[in-house]
Enzyme design. Sequence first.
Site, short mmCIF file in Angstrom:
data_model
loop_
_atom_site.label_atom_id
_atom_site.label_comp_id
_atom_site.label_asym_id
_atom_site.label_seq_id
_atom_site.Cartn_x
_atom_site.Cartn_y
_atom_site.Cartn_z
N CYS A 34 0.81 -1.16 0.02
CA CYS A 34 0.13 0.00 0.13
C CYS A 34 0.76 1.32 0.06
O CYS A 34 2.11 1.12 0.43
CB CYS A 34 -0.75 -0.01 1.28
SG CYS A 34 -2.23 -1.41 1.16
N GLY A 60 -0.44 0.08 -4.93
CA GLY A 60 -1.47 -0.44 -4.90
C GLY A 60 -2.38 -0.09 -5.78
O GLY A 60 -2.50 0.98 -6.13
N ASN A 143 0.10 0.81 5.98
CA ASN A 143 0.75 -0.05 4.92
C ASN A 143 1.52 -1.13 5.76
O ASN A 143 2.18 -0.92 6.61
CB ASN A 143 1.77 0.93 4.27
CG ASN A 143 2.74 -0.28 3.31
OD1 ASN A 143 3.92 0.47 3.37
ND2 ASN A 143 2.39 -1.27 2.83
N GLY A 144 1.27 -2.48 5.35
CA GLY A 144 1.74 -3.56 6.00
C GLY A 144 0.91 -4.59 6.35
O GLY A 144 -0.29 -4.64 5.97
N TYR A 284 11.86 -4.81 -5.56
CA TYR A 284 10.68 -4.87 -6.62
C TYR A 284 9.79 -3.94 -6.33
O TYR A 284 9.14 -3.07 -7.18
CB TYR A 284 10.21 -6.15 -6.51
CG TYR A 284 8.63 -6.20 -7.09
CD1 TYR A 284 8.74 -6.62 -8.48
CD2 TYR A 284 7.51 -6.19 -6.42
CE1 TYR A 284 7.26 -6.31 -8.93
CE2 TYR A 284 6.44 -6.18 -6.94
CZ TYR A 284 6.20 -6.43 -8.34
OH TYR A 284 4.96 -6.32 -8.79
O1 LIG Z 1 7.73 -15.66 -10.88
P1 LIG Z 1 6.91 -14.63 -11.83
O2 LIG Z 1 5.31 -14.86 -12.28
O3 LIG Z 1 7.87 -14.56 -12.88
O4 LIG Z 1 6.79 -13.26 -11.17
C1 LIG Z 1 7.87 -12.26 -10.80
C2 LIG Z 1 7.48 -11.13 -11.96
O5 LIG Z 1 6.49 -10.34 -11.29
C3 LIG Z 1 6.98 -8.96 -11.23
O6 LIG Z 1 6.88 -8.08 -12.00
P2 LIG Z 1 5.45 -7.20 -12.42
O7 LIG Z 1 4.83 -7.45 -13.83
O8 LIG Z 1 4.62 -7.51 -11.26
O9 LIG Z 1 5.91 -5.83 -12.31
P3 LIG Z 1 7.03 -4.66 -12.86
O10 LIG Z 1 6.57 -4.44 -14.28
O11 LIG Z 1 7.04 -3.69 -11.89
O12 LIG Z 1 8.27 -5.49 -13.22
C4 LIG Z 1 8.40 -9.11 -10.81
O13 LIG Z 1 9.01 -7.92 -11.32
C5 LIG Z 1 8.66 -10.18 -12.03
O14 LIG Z 1 9.08 -9.95 -13.04
N1 LIG Z 2 -0.57 -3.81 1.35
C1 LIG Z 2 -0.89 -3.09 2.33
O1 LIG Z 2 -0.08 -2.75 3.01
C2 LIG Z 2 -2.14 -3.71 3.01
C3 LIG Z 2 -2.81 -2.90 4.22
C4 LIG Z 2 -3.82 -3.66 4.95
N2 LIG Z 2 -3.18 -4.89 5.51
C5 LIG Z 2 -4.84 -4.20 3.95
O2 LIG Z 2 -4.98 -5.19 3.60
O3 LIG Z 2 -5.57 -3.18 3.61
MG LIG Z 3 8.67 -7.64 -13.38
#
Ligand SMILES: O=P(O)(O)OC[C@H]1O[C@H](OP(=O)(O)OP(=O)(O)O)[C@H](O)[C@@H]1O
Ligand SMILES: NC(=O)CC[C@H](N)C(=O)O
Ligand SMILES: [Mg+2]
Length: 522
Positions: A34, A60, A143-144, A284
């Site tokens: 979040c 989010g 957040n968390g 990430y």
């Molecule tokens: O195990 P996998 O299925 O390969 O998942 C991992 C992937 O998911 C995320 O990318 P995402 O598309 O969520 O976002 P990004 O565009 O910020 O990289 C992460 O960066 C990897 O690329």
């Molecule tokens: N990703 C989050 O930080 C989530 C906050 C809160 N636990 C919710 O589920 O809304």
């Molecule tokens: Mg990715």
Amino acid sequence: MTETTFMHEYDAQAGELVSCDYQDIARDEPHEECGLIGVYHHCDASLLSFFGLIALQHRGQEGAGIVSFTHLGKDGAAQPRVYQKRGLGLVSEVFCQRKDFSELPGDIALGHVRYSTCGDASINNIQPFVFRFSDINVALAHNGNLVNSITLRKRLEDQGAIFNSTSDSEILMHLIRHSSKSSFHEQIKDALFQVKGGFTYILATGDELIGACDPCGFRPLVVGKLGDGAYCMASESCALNQIGASFLFDVEPGEVVFIKDGQVTREYYTSHHQQAICAMEYIYFARPDSVIHDVCVHTARKRSGEILAHETPCPQADLVIGVPNSSLSAAMGYAEASGLPNEMGLVKNQYIGRTFIQPTQAERRRGVRMKLSAVRKIVEGKSIVMVDDSIVRGTTSRLIVALLFEAGAREVHVRIASPALKYPCFYGINISDTRELIAAGHSLEYIRSFIGATSLAYLSEQGLIKAIDLHVDAPYQGLCMAYFNGDYPTRLFDYEQDYKASLAEVNQVPLKHASHITDRVQ
Ligand SMILES: O=P(O)(O)OC[C@H]1O[C@H](OP(=O)(O)OP(=O)(O)O)[C@H](O)[C@@H]1O
Ligand SMILES: NC(=O)CC[C@H](N)C(=O)O
Ligand SMILES: [Mg+2]
């Protein structure tokens, strides 16, 4: 929490994964966190919160909200008035008209973008929450993920509390109101002491903005100055930049910050605190232009790519390709360190969110293709180093490798700029089941063959610590590495039993040694 079990059968005849329902594609990725923003004493508080939320959108995408407060006594009100707008969807979908901000007047505002970790995705769980008491109105954003929320909620309900949401976030406000301490600030500190797990909170009232961080500092929170007695707080510094605020400080683990009467006051609500910020924030979640604890996220990622290149070189390759978006910095580092060209071999459609989903397997395949496409002219006939930041369940990586081969790549060497994700997270990443992680209980060779890569290698734990380089006098230099080694810095409370059962189920080889839940802060 998800109920999906770990499954990924490959139908060789159909040439596709058959056992995942469409929801799995969303779960395959480490979901966003979040994002929080609070603005204090600024005439455009709600508009600035909106701009801040736009900068935090990557944290989010399920829903967004803003709450604002006008001054005490304005319009003859006995209390500062509170205004709220929230909705499901992206920030720009919830706030799409100029009048949204005139309907959120006042000089204190609080904004939130949500990805759920606890409680369903309904509107009732979209934050900030507003609590209207006879003596005060309070808005709260979190957040968390709290690890003792089930126990606390039950106790509070037994004492007569009536919850309005199914989210863990609401619990803090009930604890504040149930506290026997004499002042609002002491009640807040008392409540913060009782919630366990990962949290940053921002609370707002008609004359105050309050920010707090859990004793390990799993999630980031920064304080900024807008000038003329105006301040702000946000999950990431990219939101400060967006609204023209200057950075003041990171909220430290175990710290609570009160901004009232133009003064910023910092206090610890617990003496047991030790930094263990989530390594995935750097790998990430966070935006590359954010700076967390004085470390630029882009720089940390780039260094992780450089170290990866030294640890697992690929001298026979022709070029390096990053998987957009979050691995582009690491790919840059890998290419620079190995002397290989860094090419744009994959293009991401920026209009598709981080977690694109479709209802059928065929549509899902098309969905990934819509999200990412290979640049044939670049990859054709080439031996490629494909750098990604992480593999969670492996489904998406597998599809990307296939895309590159289909576009004519000769070899695809996958290099991952983080260690293998083997253990779930309970502090705010929505993967709390070991069974969902492909690296839990599977060998490197199994994963390589599953994703169809020519070769596969991960960054070492030491390499990651060196890349982020926090230099904090704490285990792993102040990082939480539980995702990689099972070393949880707090007790897991309500999650502990299930977690142990899931470990036994996937029959992890290093179970005895690697899974050591410590209690560094309680
Ligand atoms: O195990 P996998 O299925 O390969 O998942 C991992 C992937 O998911 C995320 O990318 P995402 O598309 O969520 O976002 P990004 O565009 O910020 O990289 C992460 O960066 C990897 O690329
Ligand atoms: N990703 C989050 O930080 C989530 C906050 C809160 N636990 C919710 O589920 O809304
Ligand atoms: Mg990715």
